[in-house]
Scaffold this motif. Structure first.
Motif, mmCIF file in Angstrom:
data_model
loop_
_atom_site.group_PDB
_atom_site.id
_atom_site.type_symbol
_atom_site.label_atom_id
_atom_site.label_comp_id
_atom_site.label_asym_id
_atom_site.label_seq_id
_atom_site.Cartn_x
_atom_site.Cartn_y
_atom_site.Cartn_z
ATOM 1 N N ALA A 114 10.822 13.864 10.086
ATOM 2 C CA ALA A 114 11.501 14.845 10.948
ATOM 3 C C ALA A 114 12.530 15.396 10.866
ATOM 4 C CB ALA A 114 11.350 14.028 12.549
ATOM 5 N N ALA A 115 13.531 14.696 10.011
ATOM 6 C CA ALA A 115 14.808 15.391 9.793
ATOM 7 C C ALA A 115 14.698 16.197 8.638
ATOM 8 C CB ALA A 115 15.766 14.195 9.282
ATOM 9 N N GLY A 116 13.257 16.542 7.848
ATOM 10 C CA GLY A 116 13.224 17.228 6.850
ATOM 11 C C GLY A 116 13.726 16.844 5.521
ATOM 12 N N ILE A 117 13.906 15.494 5.558
ATOM 13 C CA ILE A 117 14.310 14.812 4.279
ATOM 14 C C ILE A 117 13.098 14.334 3.462
ATOM 15 C CG2 ILE A 117 15.408 12.722 3.029
ATOM 16 C CD1 ILE A 117 17.304 12.849 5.773
ATOM 17 N N GLU A 118 13.147 14.760 1.916
ATOM 18 C CA GLU A 118 11.983 14.550 1.310
ATOM 19 C C GLU A 118 11.976 13.158 1.006
ATOM 20 O OE1 GLU A 118 12.154 17.052 -2.181
ATOM 21 O OE2 GLU A 118 12.996 18.489 -1.080
ATOM 22 N N VAL A 119 10.560 12.253 1.187
ATOM 23 C CA VAL A 119 10.698 10.904 1.140
ATOM 24 C C VAL A 119 9.355 10.617 0.561
ATOM 25 C CG1 VAL A 119 9.781 10.940 3.464
ATOM 26 C CG2 VAL A 119 10.834 8.836 2.567
ATOM 27 N N LEU A 120 9.321 9.655 -0.295
ATOM 28 C CA LEU A 120 8.072 8.969 -0.798
ATOM 29 C C LEU A 120 8.128 7.379 -0.139
ATOM 30 C CD1 LEU A 120 5.801 8.990 -2.780
ATOM 31 C CD2 LEU A 120 7.252 8.172 -4.509
ATOM 32 N N TYR A 121 7.034 7.088 0.597
ATOM 33 C CA TYR A 121 7.239 5.707 1.199
ATOM 34 C C TYR A 121 6.314 4.901 0.529
ATOM 35 C CZ TYR A 121 6.157 3.000 5.387
ATOM 36 O OH TYR A 121 6.069 1.942 6.299
ATOM 37 N N ASP A 122 6.773 3.966 -0.098
ATOM 38 C CA ASP A 122 5.958 2.728 -0.733
ATOM 39 C C ASP A 122 5.619 1.853 0.403
ATOM 40 O OD1 ASP A 122 4.956 0.805 -2.084
ATOM 41 O OD2 ASP A 122 6.467 0.478 -3.594
ATOM 42 N N ASP A 123 4.293 2.131 1.037
ATOM 43 C CA ASP A 123 3.878 1.166 2.032
ATOM 44 C C ASP A 123 2.784 0.269 1.637
ATOM 45 O OD1 ASP A 123 1.978 3.103 1.309
ATOM 46 O OD2 ASP A 123 1.239 3.318 3.030
ATOM 47 N N ARG A 124 2.783 0.228 0.340
ATOM 48 C CA ARG A 124 1.675 -0.797 -0.461
ATOM 49 C C ARG A 124 1.975 -2.062 0.144
ATOM 50 N NH1 ARG A 124 2.367 0.726 -6.299
ATOM 51 N NH2 ARG A 124 4.428 0.210 -5.999
ATOM 52 N N ASN A 125 0.957 -2.948 0.046
ATOM 53 C CA ASN A 125 1.183 -4.441 0.116
ATOM 54 C C ASN A 125 1.397 -5.208 -1.174
ATOM 55 O OD1 ASN A 125 1.128 -7.023 1.456
ATOM 56 N ND2 ASN A 125 -1.030 -7.374 1.208
ATOM 57 N N GLU A 126 2.542 -4.699 -1.547
ATOM 58 C CA GLU A 126 2.796 -5.352 -2.959
ATOM 59 C C GLU A 126 3.974 -6.445 -2.985
ATOM 60 O OE1 GLU A 126 1.423 -5.296 -5.944
ATOM 61 O OE2 GLU A 126 0.122 -3.542 -5.629
ATOM 62 N N ARG A 127 4.283 -7.272 -3.815
ATOM 63 C CA ARG A 127 5.408 -8.020 -3.909
ATOM 64 C C ARG A 127 6.621 -7.278 -4.046
ATOM 65 N NH1 ARG A 127 4.565 -13.540 -4.370
ATOM 66 N NH2 ARG A 127 6.178 -13.635 -5.272
ATOM 67 N N PRO A 128 8.069 -7.758 -3.730
ATOM 68 C CA PRO A 128 9.118 -6.884 -3.718
ATOM 69 C C PRO A 128 9.507 -6.371 -5.221
ATOM 70 C CG PRO A 128 9.490 -8.843 -2.442
ATOM 71 C CD PRO A 128 8.203 -8.906 -2.891
ATOM 72 N N GLY A 129 9.152 -7.462 -6.265
ATOM 73 C CA GLY A 129 9.455 -7.080 -7.668
ATOM 74 C C GLY A 129 8.641 -5.999 -7.976
ATOM 75 N N VAL A 130 7.324 -5.873 -7.726
ATOM 76 C CA VAL A 130 6.718 -4.785 -8.174
ATOM 77 C C VAL A 130 7.072 -3.344 -7.529
ATOM 78 C CG1 VAL A 130 4.243 -3.623 -7.966
ATOM 79 C CG2 VAL A 130 4.550 -6.045 -8.134
ATOM 80 N N LYS A 131 7.537 -3.476 -6.422
ATOM 81 C CA LYS A 131 8.158 -2.087 -5.470
ATOM 82 C C LYS A 131 9.173 -1.692 -6.243
ATOM 83 C CE LYS A 131 5.404 -2.242 -1.329
ATOM 84 N NZ LYS A 131 5.768 -2.096 -0.070
ATOM 85 N N PHE A 132 10.148 -2.693 -6.628
ATOM 86 C CA PHE A 132 11.505 -2.353 -6.971
ATOM 87 C C PHE A 132 11.381 -1.599 -8.411
ATOM 88 C CE2 PHE A 132 13.722 -5.694 -4.007
ATOM 89 C CZ PHE A 132 13.905 -4.599 -3.032
ATOM 90 N N ALA A 133 10.544 -2.454 -8.917
ATOM 91 C CA ALA A 133 10.284 -2.024 -10.536
ATOM 92 C C ALA A 133 9.666 -0.524 -10.457
ATOM 93 C CB ALA A 133 9.371 -2.778 -11.327
ATOM 94 N N ASP A 134 8.790 -0.249 -9.704
ATOM 95 C CA ASP A 134 8.185 1.134 -9.636
ATOM 96 C C ASP A 134 9.206 2.205 -8.945
ATOM 97 O OD1 ASP A 134 5.820 0.457 -10.661
ATOM 98 O OD2 ASP A 134 4.776 0.574 -8.914
ATOM 99 N N ALA A 135 9.924 1.753 -8.257
ATOM 100 C CA ALA A 135 11.186 2.693 -7.606
ATOM 101 C C ALA A 135 12.033 2.991 -8.799
ATOM 102 C CB ALA A 135 11.816 2.161 -6.447
ATOM 103 N N ASP A 136 12.591 1.808 -9.472
ATOM 104 C CA ASP A 136 13.439 2.039 -10.539
ATOM 105 C C ASP A 136 12.665 2.962 -11.689
ATOM 106 O OD1 ASP A 136 15.378 0.730 -9.422
ATOM 107 O OD2 ASP A 136 14.774 -1.218 -10.482
#
Length: 588
Positions: free
Chosen positions: A503-525
RNA sequence: CGGGGCGUAGCGCAGUUCGGUAGCGCACACGGUUUGGGACCGUGGGGUCGUGGGUUCAAGUCCCACCGCCCCGACCA
């Protein structure tokens, strides 16, 4: 965008054979996939970054008066025949026939088409100057694509073309591009320097290349720390050690059996290499309408220097050079290994400009096993051309300030050329001048490859975990990581934050997957989006959402109520960091 | 074009020496446990072994040719 349905997955390991860092990371993070040699698909993440780069290109070129248009990728051969490049460019140009058997070309660049357009669009000096550009696919059938996006066969380029009535107008637009290009690279957070360069297949009178200094680069640059001199090795100049002046002595033949190298010759006669004259024998090719014309080139340089083939090619205005065979050498009356310019007839002799002022050199005798002492030009042999054909390199003295030069590797991320009237004259793109005469338009051409630029930014901005995009080029500004697990409440907060960011017009990629934290952080990095927001039970317990910059270690907890403002502030400060890099650069 | 290397499941690899009917890890699907830094257990699907030819009772494995990709060089902007 939700990562659960995003096209383009991350890979734990890079495919075999992928070596350049930018190539590895762009593949692993799901930006690009290879289809064939030098042919890549750009997946959604890459597409978004490329769009950002292209918009920076648009803004900066528009700011200096550019008008965007689009020219075709497939061209009829006629326009390329008109400028001669149909003949002078080799297999690097992709050619095909259409259904009516007409010769066609895949565009390597667009000078011909611009000039052709000018025939109808530009009639009077009153319409000039103008600047047109497009962002379009090019195809160059490069013999050796490499390093992922650094060197490909099909690529997208922003190419602009300046149209002027005279050299002064061209110079003005050239200088405008000179600064605009620095603005572009600075806005992409890519450190680049401008160096003088060879004009190559473009022709023209002056050219600069913009180089990103990095080991992955394939160009060698010659640089001076003292005065800032910078040039591509192909044209780099240096101060040549002057020879002491002496009386010219008379020629004397000496036996030098089995002495075919300068080192052996200098050792045998006990003279410094600078007292010898080295011969380099080449065949020069000239591609002409009637076919290829070959010319024997006898190059002479002092023994303490090396010939720079690009300089030699330019000195004889050839399209290519290749070493002469022993048969070709004998055919002009010279002896391989003991070749001498003395006594040869009907041969183009190119003499380095340090040779005439270097008296009494040792030269070949055109007789196996013999050399001549005290060879001097023009006394003993005539130079067809005297020019600087010496290679400059590590340790040579700077022509400007005398300090030692050094070399470095670089990637060419952009180039600017003063073309003059070569293309307009050939195509017939003329205008009516104020004095009533028809004159060819004075052109310049200016290119930046967007994919190569993206790769260089990746090469420059990464760590051992992955990419670290500058905000201006990042595919998204924010990666929202939900560590919901089975916690429905956490999920609700993450969904709410996602909706608020959208809504604020901010470009966002939302990691909504049901993955473990380590996987999500590693992918974000790995993907490297500048701001990471983490929604978790832990963060909520501390009062909000965790915010962390990809390029920093520390993080902070921001309350949900303040989050949008805080994120926007951080984005703005990143944009300001980029804006601060954009500065005036003196023209050199 | 020259030199070198590789081609086996989506990705990374073993198997090729010494021919006997294809395997491991990751990924994927299903069930269960797990949830702040690349979890675990169980079950399951997925292969013209780059292509073509040859040798052989039998070829991923041996022979020949070709194709593709990577690295170094030549080349090029």
């Amino acid at each position: 965008m939700k990562l659960s349905h995003h096209f383009g997955t991350t890979l734990r390991e890079a495919p075999a054979g992928v070596e350049a860092i930018s190539h590895q990371l762009l593949v692993r993070a799901g930006f690009i996939r290879q289809l064939g040699q030098g042919l890549f698909s750009y997946l959604p993440l890459a597409r978004r970054s490329l769009t950002k780069i292209e918009n920076i290109l648009r803004e900066e070129i528009n700011a200096i008066g550019g008008q965007e248009m689009t020219m075709p990728v497939a061209h009829p051969a006629e326009v390329w025949q008109a400028t001669g490049r149909w003949y002078s460019i080799g297999p690097e140009m992709a050619r095909f026939k259409d259904r009516k058997e007409r010769d066609m070309v895949l565009a390597m660049t667009h000078e011909e088409v611009v000039a052709d357009l000018c025939k109808t669009e530009i009639k009077s000096y009153r319409q000039l100057p103008q600047l047109v550009y497009h962002i379009q696919t090019k195809f160059r059938d490069d013999p050796r694509p490499r390093a992922g996006l650094i060197r490909v066969r099909e690529f997208t380029m922003k190419d602009s073309y300046s149209l002027d009535t005279d050299e002064a107008g061209l110079d003005k637009q050239y200088r405008a591009h000179y600064q605009a290009y620095f603005n572009i690279f600075n806005r992409c957070a890519l450190p680049a320097i401008a160096v003088g360069s060879d004009v190559g297949m473009m022709g023209g009178s002056l050219a600069h290349e913009y180089m990103y200094l990095a080991p992955v680069g394939e160009d060698t640059l010659v640089l001076c720390r003292q005065c800032g001199y910078a040039a591509n090795r192909q044209i780099a100049r240096c101060a040549k050690p002057k020879a002491a002046s002496e009386e010219l002595k008379s020629i004397e033949k000496v036996a030098t059996p089995e002495t075919k190298t300068i080192e052996a010759l200098a050792a045998l006669l006990n003279v410094p290499k600078s007292k010898t004259a080295k011969a380099l024998l080449m065949m020069a090719g000239h591609e002409e309408d009637s076919g290829t014309r070959e010319e024997f080139i006898f190059a002479v340089i002092r023994g303490d220097m090396e010939v720079n083939e690009t300089k030699l090619t330019n000195a004889v205005k050839a399209d290519w050079l290749q070493p002469a065979t022993d048969e070709q050498i004998r055919a002009i009356g010279a002896t391989p290994g003991f070749a001498s310019p003395i006594g040869l007839k009907n041969v183009t002799v190119v003499v380095d400009d340090a040779v005439p002022s270097s008296p009494n050199l040792v030269a070949g005798a055109n007789e196996a096993g013999y050399h001549l002492l005290n060879a001097n030009t023009p006394r003993d042999y005539a130079a067809t051309i005297v020019a600087d054909i010496a290679a400059a390199g590590d340790g040579d003295a700077c022509l400007n300030c005398g300090q030692p030069l050094y070399t470095a590797r670089g990637v060419e991320v952009g180039n600017i050329f003063k073309l003059g009237t070569r293309y307009s004259a050939a195509i017939g793109a003329t205008f009516l001048a104020a004095d009533g005469t028809q004159q060819p338009i004075v052109m310049g051409s200016y290119g930046i490859g967007s994919g190569r630029l993206l790769a260089c930014v990746a090469e420059e901005h990464h760590d051992d975990k992955g990419l670290i995009w500058p905000i201006s080029v990042a595919p998204y500004h924010v990666q929202l990581v939900s560590l919901a697990g089975e916690e429905a409440g956490v999920n609700e907060v993450a969904d709410r934050v996602y909706a608020a960011l959208l809504a604020a017009g901010i470009e966002v990629l939302y990691d909504d997957r049901n993955e473990r934290p380590g996987v999500k952080f590693a992918d974000a990095d790995l993907i490297g989006i500048p701001i990471r927001l983490t929604v978790s039970t832990k963060a909520i317990g501390k009062g909000g959402i965790e915010m962390k910059r990809r390029d920093r270690k520390e993080f902070e907890i921001v309350s949900e109520a303040n989050l949008m403002t805080r994120v926007q502030t951080e984005i703005n400060s990143m944009l300001e960091e980029i804006a601060a890099k954009v500065v005036e650069v003196p023209f050199k």
